[in-house]
Design a protein around this motif. Structure first.
Motif, PDB file in Angstrom:
ATOM      1  N   GLY A 134       0.803  -1.214   0.000  1.00  0.00           N
ATOM      2  CA  GLY A 134       0.000   0.000   0.000  1.00  0.00           C
ATOM      3  C   GLY A 134       0.838   1.266   0.000  1.00  0.00           C
ATOM      4  O   GLY A 134       0.554   2.211  -0.738  1.00  0.00           O
ATOM      5  N   VAL A 135       1.877   1.301   0.829  1.00  0.00           N
ATOM      6  CA  VAL A 135       2.742   2.483   0.883  1.00  0.00           C
ATOM      7  C   VAL A 135       3.469   2.680  -0.437  1.00  0.00           C
ATOM      8  O   VAL A 135       3.623   3.808  -0.918  1.00  0.00           O
ATOM      9  CB  VAL A 135       3.726   2.357   2.056  1.00  0.00           C
ATOM     10  CG1 VAL A 135       4.800   3.441   1.979  1.00  0.00           C
ATOM     11  CG2 VAL A 135       2.982   2.464   3.376  1.00  0.00           C
ATOM     12  N   ARG A 136       3.919   1.609  -1.041  1.00  0.00           N
ATOM     13  CA  ARG A 136       4.589   1.732  -2.340  1.00  0.00           C
ATOM     14  C   ARG A 136       3.628   2.247  -3.407  1.00  0.00           C
ATOM     15  O   ARG A 136       3.994   3.073  -4.246  1.00  0.00           O
ATOM     16  CB  ARG A 136       5.174   0.390  -2.768  1.00  0.00           C
ATOM     17  CG  ARG A 136       6.348  -0.076  -1.907  1.00  0.00           C
ATOM     18  CD  ARG A 136       6.828  -1.439  -2.361  1.00  0.00           C
ATOM     19  NE  ARG A 136       7.824  -1.981  -1.461  1.00  0.00           N
ATOM     20  CZ  ARG A 136       9.143  -1.790  -1.579  1.00  0.00           C
ATOM     21  NH1 ARG A 136       9.602  -1.055  -2.587  1.00  0.00           N
ATOM     22  NH2 ARG A 136       9.987  -2.320  -0.715  1.00  0.00           N
ATOM     23  N   ALA A 137       2.378   1.746  -3.384  1.00  0.00           N
ATOM     24  CA  ALA A 137       1.408   2.192  -4.382  1.00  0.00           C
ATOM     25  C   ALA A 137       1.076   3.671  -4.211  1.00  0.00           C
ATOM     26  O   ALA A 137       0.993   4.424  -5.189  1.00  0.00           O
ATOM     27  CB  ALA A 137       0.134   1.349  -4.279  1.00  0.00           C
ATOM     28  N   VAL A 138       0.891   4.099  -2.951  1.00  0.00           N
ATOM     29  CA  VAL A 138       0.624   5.516  -2.711  1.00  0.00           C
ATOM     30  C   VAL A 138       1.822   6.361  -3.106  1.00  0.00           C
ATOM     31  O   VAL A 138       1.686   7.457  -3.660  1.00  0.00           O
ATOM     32  CB  VAL A 138       0.254   5.736  -1.226  1.00  0.00           C
ATOM     33  CG1 VAL A 138       0.142   7.226  -0.921  1.00  0.00           C
ATOM     34  CG2 VAL A 138      -1.055   5.040  -0.892  1.00  0.00           C
ATOM     35  N   GLY A 139       3.017   5.850  -2.859  1.00  0.00           N
ATOM     36  CA  GLY A 139       4.217   6.577  -3.250  1.00  0.00           C
ATOM     37  C   GLY A 139       4.372   6.690  -4.751  1.00  0.00           C
ATOM     38  O   GLY A 139       4.839   7.722  -5.262  1.00  0.00           O
ATOM     39  N   TYR A 140       3.975   5.654  -5.478  1.00  0.00           N
ATOM     40  CA  TYR A 140       4.022   5.725  -6.938  1.00  0.00           C
ATOM     41  C   TYR A 140       3.098   6.825  -7.458  1.00  0.00           C
ATOM     42  O   TYR A 140       3.453   7.576  -8.371  1.00  0.00           O
ATOM     43  CB  TYR A 140       3.610   4.379  -7.543  1.00  0.00           C
ATOM     44  CG  TYR A 140       4.630   3.283  -7.366  1.00  0.00           C
ATOM     45  CD1 TYR A 140       5.980   3.584  -7.143  1.00  0.00           C
ATOM     46  CD2 TYR A 140       4.249   1.942  -7.407  1.00  0.00           C
ATOM     47  CE1 TYR A 140       6.908   2.582  -6.971  1.00  0.00           C
ATOM     48  CE2 TYR A 140       5.174   0.932  -7.240  1.00  0.00           C
ATOM     49  CZ  TYR A 140       6.501   1.248  -7.021  1.00  0.00           C
ATOM     50  OH  TYR A 140       7.408   0.258  -6.849  1.00  0.00           O
ATOM     51  N   LYS A 179      -7.594   7.687  -2.974  1.00  0.00           N
ATOM     52  CA  LYS A 179      -8.368   6.443  -3.018  1.00  0.00           C
ATOM     53  C   LYS A 179      -7.520   5.262  -2.579  1.00  0.00           C
ATOM     54  O   LYS A 179      -7.994   4.386  -1.838  1.00  0.00           O
ATOM     55  CB  LYS A 179      -8.901   6.217  -4.434  1.00  0.00           C
ATOM     56  CG  LYS A 179      -9.978   7.203  -4.859  1.00  0.00           C
ATOM     57  CD  LYS A 179     -10.439   6.925  -6.276  1.00  0.00           C
ATOM     58  CE  LYS A 179     -11.517   7.920  -6.711  1.00  0.00           C
ATOM     59  NZ  LYS A 179     -11.950   7.687  -8.111  1.00  0.00           N
ATOM     60  N   LEU A 180      -6.283   5.214  -3.027  1.00  0.00           N
ATOM     61  CA  LEU A 180      -5.391   4.133  -2.602  1.00  0.00           C
ATOM     62  C   LEU A 180      -5.130   4.188  -1.100  1.00  0.00           C
ATOM     63  O   LEU A 180      -5.099   3.161  -0.418  1.00  0.00           O
ATOM     64  CB  LEU A 180      -4.063   4.224  -3.366  1.00  0.00           C
ATOM     65  CG  LEU A 180      -4.080   3.750  -4.807  1.00  0.00           C
ATOM     66  CD1 LEU A 180      -2.750   4.099  -5.480  1.00  0.00           C
ATOM     67  CD2 LEU A 180      -4.327   2.257  -4.881  1.00  0.00           C
TER      68      LEU A 180
END
Length: 213
Positions: A134-140, A179-180
């Motif tokens: 989740g943190v990686r996706a939000v960071g992307y 949303k993420l």
């Protein structure tokens, strides 16, 4: 008749209150503390690594994405609470070397420790894995990295724009980022609830006791 009753009580006492019952009770204390801390460390490790990795590219999202690390640390507190309660409930033998701590109470304390510890371990692993991705996706999204690059940038993530926006095919944006983050937060809350369920059951089971004297 009274002599037979006294003899039956003497024979029943060692069976209900053996000397090794204390060891079983302290195993429940150790299980609650060790397994819960194991799950807490696991979740902190998985989500913390991705948090630092994301903070290199987007430092502004570090404080918001630190929530998985905090929630993983709370699991260790659950184990600490149950371990202290169980340790205070274990009675010491008398000066006459008579053990009043029964095997019934010891098994109840062992079950309470295992409920808390294993639930905390499972919750910590779930929080770590969800927090990692989740943190990686939000960071992307915060870094404007296109997970679905256009035909002009089929090379993958080799070209990362310095400013937010990008070309028309870039699906990055603050709306997608929020949303993420909300989705990750909901999954983390239900993951944390697993440890809370184990804590509630452990508190109920720890109240079951039987004293021999």
């Amino acid at each position: 008749m009274a002599e037979f009753d006294a003899l039956a009580e003497e024979l029943q006492a060692p069976a209900l209150c053996p000397s090794w019952a204390l060891g079983v009770g302290y195993m429940g204390v150790a299980s609650a503390a060790v397994l819960s801390n194991w799950g807490s460390a696991w979740g902190t490790w998985k989500s913390g690594v991705s948090l630092i990795h994301t903070g290199i590219r987007h430092p502004g999202s570090v404080m918001k994405n630190v929530i998985p690390v905090v929630m993983a640390g709370v699991i260790g507190i659950y184990g600490l609470i149950v371990a202290v309660i169980l340790a205070e409930s274990i009675t010491f033998p008398t000066d006459d070397r008579v053990n009043s701590y029964s095997i019934y109470t010891a098994m109840a304390h062992l079950c309470a420790g295992l409920c808390t510890g294993i639930s905390g371990l499972a919750a910590g692993g779930c929080i770590g894995i969800v927090g990692d991705h989740g943190v990686r996706a939000v960071g992307y999204r915060a870094s404007s990295i296109s997970l679905f690059p256009s035909a002009a940038s089929r090379g993958g993530y080799s070209s990362i724009p310095d400013q937010e926006g990008g070309d028309g095919d870039d699906v990055s944006g603050s709306d997608d980022q929020n949303k993420l983050f909300v989705g990750m937060l909901i999954m983390l809350i239900f993951s944390e609830a697993l440890a809370l369920y184990g804590l509630i059951v452990a508190l109920i089971v720890s109240q079951h006791n039987y004293a021999c004297v």
